[in-house]
Design a protein around this motif. Structure first.
Motif: not given
Length: 330
Positions: A210-224, A181-192
């Motif tokens: 969605s592709p747009e969200k994937a691209a946006s979150w790739k930039r914002e959270f810098a995961v591998d 439920k609720g929204e996933a919080d990627w901020n802590l993932i990014s901190e790790v």
């Protein structure tokens, strides 16, 4: 720069298919692989079931060459049984072993397995060490931010699990108490990921739809890389759509009705080939609504599909979806 897990080269920004109970079996994995999934996992497998030689658990060990690289995911509450199960899973010859420390459902977490281990980090570390020592394969982990909002301890978990030898970590951006439920919080993932002590790949999971969200979150959270779960159900095309968007900045056209029917038929064929006609047809019923989501007046067709037991009749109904849609579009 390529992402590496042990000696497995996953390319520059891999997209992983999440292990999902009653979904990510070999037939579903086939259609996802055909549409661009870079790495996949089995449904999660009970360590107790493997040791008892339970038929359902053993069947989940089935992997095929075309699926590689693929990981077998196991879960359990006992360090000893997890070690034994790792040895059994290793003999199935996957590319890696993955430990489930993220499943939130009651019959897993309330029995001391899955996300429950987030309440006992020392035991989680000891269990992980035992699994790493029980196999020559790379070991990875999937977990959550923490048990609840007061115990978001994944930053520490990541460091400690890396110390005992895991080769990658996937983090779902919710706590166990949130379930889905609720929204996933990627901020802590990014901190790790930004932790200078972390050298292993960090994959983000949760709400990528969605592709747009994937691209946006790739930039914002810098995961591998990213792991995709629920958004791929009935929509294996999401992998190719995200890859194309990341490469070009453009959206691929959505799959046509004809393609949706053809991929659904391939999924059905693979399901029958792997499970036999009776079980294969029965278990495919849960997928029809997802493959044809958004088609007007589909309920009547779906009711036919879930009632039929003859494969040729099912094919006829599926082919009929193309005709009905063509008439609607005319």
């Amino acid at each position: 720069m390529s992402v590496q897990i042990g000696n497995i080269d996953l390319g520059e920004f891999p997209l992983l298919l999440a292990p999902m109970e009653d979904v990510s079996d070999p037939p579903f994995r086939y259609v996802c692989k055909q549409n661009g999934a870079d790495m996949m996992y089995t449904e999660f497998i009970s360590s107790e079931g493997l040791i008892r030689d339970a038929a359902k658990s053993r069947q989940k060990l089935d992997i095929f060459e075309y699926e590689r690289p693929i990981g077998i995911q196991i879960f359990g509450s006992s360090i000893e049984t997890m070690s034994e199960a790792t040895q059994i899973a290793t003999k199935a010859n996957p590319d890696l072993i993955d430990i489930n420390y993220g499943c939130p459902v009651k019959n897993v977490a309330c029995r001391g397995a899955g996300a429950s281990l987030l309440q006992d980090i020392d035991k989680m570390v000891a269990m992980t060490k035992a699994v790493v020592e029980a196999t020559h394969l790379p070991v990875t982990v999937k977990t959550r931010l923490g048990w609840d909002d007061n115990t978001k301890n994944v930053y520490t978990v990541a460091e400690r699990l890396q110390e005992v030898g895991i080769k990658a970590l996937t983090i779902h951006g919710r706590t166990r108490s949130q379930m889905y439920k609720g929204e996933a919080d990627w901020n802590l993932i990014s901190e790790v990921k930004k932790n200078p002590n972390i050298e292993i790949p960090i994959f983000g999971n949760g709400d990528i739809d969605s592709p747009e969200k994937a691209a946006s979150w790739k930039r914002e959270f810098a995961v591998d890389g990213m792991m995709i779960g629920r958004a791929s159900i009935g929509n294996p095309w999401i992998f190719r759509e995200i890859k194309y968007y990341l490469k070009t900045g453009n959206l691929l056209p959505k799959p046509t009705i004809e393609e949706r029917v053809e991929v659904c038929k391939i999924h059905l064929q693979k399901s029958i080939a792997w499970k036999g006609p009776k079980t294969g047809i029965f278990e495919m019923r849960r997928h029809y609504a997802n493959y044809f989501k958004g088609i007007e007046n589909f309920k009547e067709t779906r009711m036919k599909l879930v009632a039929l037991e003859d494969i040729e009749e099912i094919y006829d109904v599926l082919e009929g979806i193309k005709t009905i849609h063509a008439e609607v579009m005319a």
